[in-house]
Structures are given as C-alpha cells and as structure tokens.
Design a protein around this motif. Sequence first.
Motif, PDB file in Angstrom:
ATOM      1  N   ALA A   5       0.912  -1.330  -0.062  1.00 17.67           N
ATOM      2  CA  ALA A   5       0.055   0.074  -0.078  1.00 17.67           C
ATOM      3  C   ALA A   5       0.809   1.274  -0.057  1.00 17.67           C
ATOM      4  O   ALA A   5       1.932   1.355   0.837  1.00 17.67           O
ATOM      5  N   LYS A   6       0.566   2.008  -0.739  1.00 13.07           N
ATOM      6  CA  LYS A   6       1.230   3.562  -0.750  1.00 13.07           C
ATOM      7  C   LYS A   6       0.276   4.826  -0.237  1.00 13.07           C
ATOM      8  O   LYS A   6      -0.873   4.790  -0.505  1.00 13.07           O
ATOM      9  N   TYR A   7       0.923   5.374   0.970  1.00 18.58           N
ATOM     10  CA  TYR A   7       0.242   6.435   1.649  1.00 18.58           C
ATOM     11  C   TYR A   7       0.972   7.419   1.520  1.00 18.58           C
ATOM     12  O   TYR A   7       2.033   7.878   1.376  1.00 18.58           O
ATOM     13  N   ARG A   8       0.141   8.764   1.407  1.00 15.57           N
ATOM     14  CA  ARG A   8       0.491  10.077   1.418  1.00 15.57           C
ATOM     15  C   ARG A   8       0.255  10.755   2.575  1.00 15.57           C
ATOM     16  O   ARG A   8      -0.793  10.664   3.224  1.00 15.57           O
ATOM     17  N   ILE A   9       1.214  11.263   3.337  1.00 19.02           N
ATOM     18  CA  ILE A   9       1.131  11.805   4.789  1.00 19.02           C
ATOM     19  C   ILE A   9       1.357  13.356   4.517  1.00 19.02           C
ATOM     20  O   ILE A   9       2.256  13.467   4.187  1.00 19.02           O
ATOM     21  N   GLU A  10       0.507  14.207   4.956  1.00 18.17           N
ATOM     22  CA  GLU A  10       0.401  15.681   4.883  1.00 18.17           C
ATOM     23  C   GLU A  10       0.383  16.246   6.158  1.00 18.17           C
ATOM     24  O   GLU A  10      -0.529  16.014   7.106  1.00 18.17           O
ATOM     25  N   LEU A  44       4.671   6.997   2.056  1.00 17.16           N
ATOM     26  CA  LEU A  44       5.349   5.928   2.685  1.00 17.16           C
ATOM     27  C   LEU A  44       4.757   4.772   1.964  1.00 17.16           C
ATOM     28  O   LEU A  44       3.410   4.599   1.854  1.00 17.16           O
ATOM     29  N   THR A  45       5.608   3.745   1.665  1.00 18.00           N
ATOM     30  CA  THR A  45       5.262   2.360   0.962  1.00 18.00           C
ATOM     31  C   THR A  45       5.503   1.384   2.061  1.00 18.00           C
ATOM     32  O   THR A  45       6.498   1.219   2.508  1.00 18.00           O
ATOM     33  N   HIS A  94       8.100  -4.029   7.428  1.00 17.12           N
ATOM     34  CA  HIS A  94       6.867  -3.788   6.793  1.00 17.12           C
ATOM     35  C   HIS A  94       7.225  -2.523   5.726  1.00 17.12           C
ATOM     36  O   HIS A  94       6.302  -2.258   4.824  1.00 17.12           O
ATOM     37  N   ILE A  95       7.980  -1.745   5.967  1.00 19.06           N
ATOM     38  CA  ILE A  95       8.477  -0.560   5.412  1.00 19.06           C
ATOM     39  C   ILE A  95       9.222  -0.777   4.171  1.00 19.06           C
ATOM     40  O   ILE A  95      10.352  -1.485   4.058  1.00 19.06           O
ATOM     41  N   VAL A  96       8.770  -0.445   2.905  1.00 15.57           N
ATOM     42  CA  VAL A  96       9.263  -0.578   1.736  1.00 15.57           C
ATOM     43  C   VAL A  96      10.185   0.431   1.188  1.00 15.57           C
ATOM     44  O   VAL A  96      11.228   0.357   0.619  1.00 15.57           O
ATOM     45  N   GLY A  97       9.430   1.700   1.279  1.00 17.98           N
ATOM     46  CA  GLY A  97      10.130   2.881   1.063  1.00 17.98           C
ATOM     47  C   GLY A  97       9.663   4.271   1.536  1.00 17.98           C
ATOM     48  O   GLY A  97       8.439   4.080   1.855  1.00 17.98           O
ATOM     49  N   VAL A  98      10.437   5.311   1.560  1.00 20.98           N
ATOM     50  CA  VAL A  98       9.804   6.724   1.945  1.00 20.98           C
ATOM     51  C   VAL A  98      10.267   7.886   1.096  1.00 20.98           C
ATOM     52  O   VAL A  98      11.556   7.657   0.681  1.00 20.98           O
ATOM     53  N   GLU A  99       9.612   8.574   0.581  1.00 24.45           N
ATOM     54  CA  GLU A  99      10.300   9.932  -0.068  1.00 24.45           C
ATOM     55  C   GLU A  99       9.436  10.961   0.465  1.00 24.45           C
ATOM     56  O   GLU A  99       8.414  10.896   0.851  1.00 24.45           O
TER      57      GLU A  99
END
Length: 215
Positions: free
Chosen positions: A107-112, A166-167, A152-157
């Motif tokens: 799952a890909k999430y956008r955190i603002e 956050l993926t 659980h963490i695939v990547g972050v940008e």
Amino acid sequence: MRIVFRWLENRSLSGDSAAVLRERIRQSGLHYVPAKGAADVPRVSYGPAAGRGIRAEREYADIYLKDNVPVHELRDALSDPASGLDVLEVTRVPCAFASVQYLASVAKYRIEGDWEAFPPHPRAEDYFNAPQVRITRVSDNGMNVVWDVKPHIVGVETFATQSIRLTLQCIEGKWTNLQELVAAWLGTTPTELSGIQIIREGLYWQDSAGELHLI
C-alpha cells in the motif's frame, strides 16, 4: 465484478463503509448473490479497509451478481452521491480469482502536515530507512511492548515541504498500524496527531519479479 470506488465527503472515515456499500447494492435493483445465511444481504468481499482516520483515494470491493451486467450499467447503478459512493472503475474477474483482501501486498500512503508543530524529530528518510523502526504499545497488563516494524517498510520519499509518501507491505496477512508509525516518527502518540492527514493512494499486487501493479 471488482469495483474501485471512493467515498465522497470522507465517508470512508465513518467506519460503516461495508454496510453502506451492501445497502447500496441492495437498493440498486441488481440481482446479487446473497451472503451465506442471509438472503437479503449481498455477498461482498470488501477491503482491505484503509482504517479509521485514514482517507482512501481508492477503495476496493468484489461483488457477486447473478446476471451478466455490462460494466457501464453497473457503474451507473452503484454510483450514488446521496450515499457518498463514487465508482471509479469496474472490472470483470472470475469468481475463482483471489479477492483484493488477499491479492493486495503493498500500500502507498501520502502523509501531509506541519511537521514543525511536533517535537524535534529525524528527517523521514533517516527515520524510516534506519535498520530498525520501533513502535511501543501498552499491553493489557500495563507493560510497554516494543515492536520492530521495519520489515513492513518498503520505502519513503519526501516530495513536498509538508508531504511524504510511505510505502508499506503486508506480512503474513498483517498490516502495521500507520498512525502508530507516524506518531513514533514525530515523537508523539496516535491520539495527538492533530493536523496530520493520512491518505491511502492505492493498493498493489507484486509479481514474481518484484514489480508493483496498481489494483
């Protein structure tokens, strides 16, 4: 039939999404396959849900119909501003195919939010790319239990001043709690994430080569 949809006016935050979807199917006039042991309840495989407090740009459900309904008719029958349901895509899939609940692995999430409103904390890349990423939970007996959720963490940008992506991946059928993860990064608790928006952009399945495909 597999539908991809979204809830208008943040209906996805209300916690009754599956019930609202089933009621909409029931009222649509579609000849649905009933759930086991409940003739007046449509059979639906819903989710995985984004989670309370998380808005989803793409929600998912497999619905089971007795008739071969054209895609455009199904979209028109289910889309309903009054109930907050906006159907984005409809795909015909065999009943034997895995539901999204079991197909989704990433799952890909956008955190603002305004990160400066929180105590001093590491850059997102430094925190989530560390060898270990720990969250602390209080057990029923009052003791603190520490979990390493790094697997659980695939990547972050960081793609904007106040936005990160956050993926995360599902492991053995389990997803990590995103509010706990974000709170741990910002040095606070999940109940104190005021001003932070978490949006699930989409779910993905992963092929044997490791490539991600949007569901």
